[in-house]
Scaffold this motif. Structure first.
Motif, mmCIF file in Angstrom:
data_model
loop_
_atom_site.group_PDB
_atom_site.id
_atom_site.type_symbol
_atom_site.label_atom_id
_atom_site.label_comp_id
_atom_site.label_asym_id
_atom_site.label_seq_id
_atom_site.Cartn_x
_atom_site.Cartn_y
_atom_site.Cartn_z
ATOM 1 N N ALA A 219 1.042 -0.958 0.192
ATOM 2 C CA ALA A 219 -0.228 0.120 0.166
ATOM 3 C C ALA A 219 0.893 1.474 0.240
ATOM 4 N N GLY A 220 2.333 1.212 0.300
ATOM 5 C CA GLY A 220 2.955 2.478 0.373
ATOM 6 C C GLY A 220 2.675 3.005 1.380
ATOM 7 N N VAL A 221 2.638 2.363 3.118
ATOM 8 C CA VAL A 221 2.040 3.353 4.588
ATOM 9 C C VAL A 221 2.985 2.608 5.033
ATOM 10 N N SER A 222 2.458 3.279 6.230
ATOM 11 C CA SER A 222 4.069 2.448 7.255
ATOM 12 C C SER A 222 3.354 1.717 8.301
ATOM 13 N N GLN A 223 3.434 0.680 9.052
ATOM 14 C CA GLN A 223 2.519 -0.775 9.389
ATOM 15 C C GLN A 223 2.048 0.054 10.131
ATOM 16 N N ALA A 224 2.127 1.112 11.060
ATOM 17 C CA ALA A 224 0.973 1.497 11.586
ATOM 18 C C ALA A 224 0.236 2.021 11.092
ATOM 19 N N THR A 225 -0.291 3.248 10.134
ATOM 20 C CA THR A 225 -1.188 3.015 9.264
ATOM 21 C C THR A 225 -2.033 2.367 8.600
ATOM 22 N N LEU B 90 -7.445 -0.507 9.368
ATOM 23 C CA LEU B 90 -8.066 -1.637 9.312
ATOM 24 C C LEU B 90 -8.563 -1.964 10.589
ATOM 25 N N ARG B 91 -8.580 -0.569 11.627
ATOM 26 C CA ARG B 91 -9.268 -1.516 12.507
ATOM 27 C C ARG B 91 -10.570 -0.153 13.368
ATOM 28 N N GLY B 92 -10.343 0.996 12.131
ATOM 29 C CA GLY B 92 -10.948 2.152 11.870
ATOM 30 C C GLY B 92 -11.455 2.918 13.352
ATOM 31 N N ASP C 36 -8.913 5.481 14.996
ATOM 32 C CA ASP C 36 -8.361 7.034 14.430
ATOM 33 C C ASP C 36 -8.215 7.299 13.096
ATOM 34 N N SER C 37 -8.059 8.623 13.012
ATOM 35 C CA SER C 37 -8.364 9.077 11.587
ATOM 36 C C SER C 37 -7.374 8.722 10.976
ATOM 37 N N VAL C 38 -8.193 7.828 9.401
ATOM 38 C CA VAL C 38 -7.136 7.890 8.095
ATOM 39 C C VAL C 38 -8.130 8.843 6.729
ATOM 40 N N THR C 39 -7.127 9.301 5.895
ATOM 41 C CA THR C 39 -7.977 9.936 4.355
ATOM 42 C C THR C 39 -8.580 8.571 3.988
ATOM 43 N N PRO C 40 -10.013 8.838 3.780
ATOM 44 C CA PRO C 40 -10.854 7.718 2.787
ATOM 45 C C PRO C 40 -9.782 7.413 1.788
ATOM 46 N N THR C 41 -8.891 8.338 0.929
ATOM 47 C CA THR C 41 -7.779 7.297 0.297
ATOM 48 C C THR C 41 -7.168 6.558 0.576
ATOM 49 N N THR C 42 -6.502 6.899 1.914
ATOM 50 C CA THR C 42 -5.686 5.722 2.439
ATOM 51 C C THR C 42 -5.651 4.954 2.523
ATOM 52 N N GLN D 91 -8.776 3.414 1.890
ATOM 53 C CA GLN D 91 -9.226 2.161 0.234
ATOM 54 C C GLN D 91 -7.754 2.031 -0.365
ATOM 55 N N LYS D 92 -6.203 2.506 -0.214
ATOM 56 C CA LYS D 92 -5.447 1.630 -0.359
ATOM 57 C C LYS D 92 -5.304 0.720 0.484
ATOM 58 N N VAL D 93 -5.437 1.049 1.978
ATOM 59 C CA VAL D 93 -4.807 -0.551 2.713
ATOM 60 C C VAL D 93 -6.069 -1.521 2.499
ATOM 61 N N LEU D 94 -6.691 -0.864 2.342
ATOM 62 C CA LEU D 94 -8.499 -1.797 2.488
ATOM 63 C C LEU D 94 -8.035 -3.014 0.721
ATOM 64 N N GLN D 95 -7.119 -2.215 0.067
ATOM 65 C CA GLN D 95 -7.131 -2.963 -1.434
ATOM 66 C C GLN D 95 -5.954 -4.303 -1.056
ATOM 67 N N ALA D 96 -4.663 -3.294 -0.825
ATOM 68 C CA ALA D 96 -3.505 -4.194 -0.295
ATOM 69 C C ALA D 96 -4.313 -5.718 0.470
ATOM 70 N N ALA D 97 -5.453 -5.214 1.741
ATOM 71 C CA ALA D 97 -4.811 -6.211 3.125
ATOM 72 C C ALA D 97 -5.882 -7.228 1.768
ATOM 73 N N GLU D 98 -6.834 -7.049 1.511
ATOM 74 C CA GLU D 98 -7.836 -7.960 0.303
ATOM 75 C C GLU D 98 -6.265 -9.416 -0.968
ATOM 76 N N GLN D 99 -6.081 -8.036 -1.120
ATOM 77 C CA GLN D 99 -5.165 -8.963 -2.573
ATOM 78 C C GLN D 99 -4.102 -9.388 -1.777
ATOM 79 N N LEU D 100 -3.798 -9.419 -0.499
ATOM 80 C CA LEU D 100 -2.959 -10.617 0.383
ATOM 81 C C LEU D 100 -3.385 -11.748 0.148
#
Length: 345
Positions: free
Chosen positions: A12-18, A23-25, A27-33, A35-44
């Motif tokens: 996803a090109g982000v930190s492990q903390a992000t 994924l926990r929902g 803390d404030s994470v931008t919708p774009t970020t 979505q990138k994390v969710l897509q990466a998690a789904e892909q893997l």
């Protein structure tokens, strides 16, 4: 090899903390970020362990729902579904439980500080008294009310405006020419205040506003019973009391739709026609109300559950609520159990 949170972060090109926050929902994470994390998690095919997440965040990722009455009842089941649809995607489990009597509630709250293991509690349809509050306040968790008689208690609440609802029901029946209107309810315990019990007290106040004294606005209820009593038996006893009144009502407001339908059946068994001889108004607009063609006051427990869950998430995230305590207006649904609706049909 099983994918790790580091693999998701790299893809996803982000930190492990992000990744963890997204994924926990929690803390404030931008919708774009996100979505990138969710897509990466789904892909893997990566799933974040709730246990590991709770250890990292200091949260249990669990919210308690405590209702009055069993969970499979129409109101409670819809509240639970609304809560689930908001909290589950945010990574929270829902721990449902219920109480029936005041002693059930006292026992529950007495033990809760030691075994709660939840981040927040949602309480539905009964009033938390001072003794219960004392136990609950030991936990220092957010408390959110759904349709609770004391709407100001807790950090937030959402409910139906029972005053508005009773006023609309009495106004309708008075406009139809009824000068004696009864309120019908099951046993009303002196030591426990449920939302349905509150409606009876509000009915008395509203009836006075429309010039009806106790004789012309009677409360018809049962005495306490300590054995199983069917809805049919309860309705028969209530109707017996109605027909035994010196000043017999020509219209009834009934605490719930289920009770109203049972009372209508018992009235008809006694030769009382509905609505020709007796108009009847229920409360809830449950699924059975439409089937029974019952005039009723509508409330939406699913929507209440959704709103309560959103308030819960905001409180858990440290968001200051603009309107912590809200009341939704009641809407009267006209059907054939009142003479007006029949005339308009």
């Amino acid at each position: 090899m099983k994918p790790t949170i580091a693999d998701v972060a790299q893809l996803a090109g982000v930190s492990q903390a992000t990744v963890s926050r997204a994924l926990r929902g929690v803390d404030s994470v931008t919708p774009t970020t996100r979505q990138k994390v969710l897509q990466a998690a789904e892909q893997l095919h990566f799933t974040l362990s709730k246990h590991a997440s709770s250890l990292a965040s200091g949260k249990n990722m669990r919210v308690m729902l405590l209702t009055s009455g069993k969970l499979n009842q129409w109101f409670n089941a819809n509240v639970l579904q609304g809560i689930y649809d908001v909290l589950n995607p945010a990574g929270y489990d829902i721990a449902p439980s219920y109480i029936i009597t005041q002693q059930d509630a006292i026992d529950f709250f007495r033990h809760f500080p030691n075994v709660g293991n939840v981040d927040a509690m949602i309480i539905a349809s009964f009033q938390v008294d001072n003794q219960m509050r004392a136990y609950l306040q030991q936990t220092d968790i957010p408390v959110i009310g759904v349709d609770i008689p004391a709407q100001s208690y807790g950090n937030a609440s959402i409910g139906i405006d029972n005053v508005d609802g009773m006023r609309k029901a009495v106004q309708l029946l008075r406009s139809l020419g009824h000068s004696t209107i009864g309120f019908v309810t099951d046993y009303m315990p002196a030591d426990m205040v449920y939302s349905t019990v509150e409606r009876a007290h509000i009915f008395e106040q509203v009836a006075q506003e429309y010039g009806l004294d106790q004789r012309h606005a009677p409360i018809i209820s049962l005495s306490e019973y300590d054995h199983f009593t069917s809805n049919e038996q309860i309705a028969n006893e209530l109707v017996s009391r109605i027909l035994g009144l010196e000043q017999r009502p020509t219209a009834l407001c009934v605490q719930t739709d289920a009770s109203a339908i049972a009372v209508i059946k018992a009235l008809r068994n006694q030769g009382i026609r509905v609505p020709e001889d007796m108009s009847v108004v229920g409360f809830d607009d449950a699924d059975i109300a439409d089937i029974a063609d019952l005039t009723t006051l509508r409330q939406d427990p699913y929507a209440m559950g959704v709103i309560a869950a959103k308030k819960t998430l905001d409180l858990l995230h440290g968001v200051e609520l603009e309107h912590p305590h809200e009341l939704l207006p009641a809407r009267i649904i006209l059907r054939s159990t009142t003479q007006l609706a029949k005339d308009l049909a």
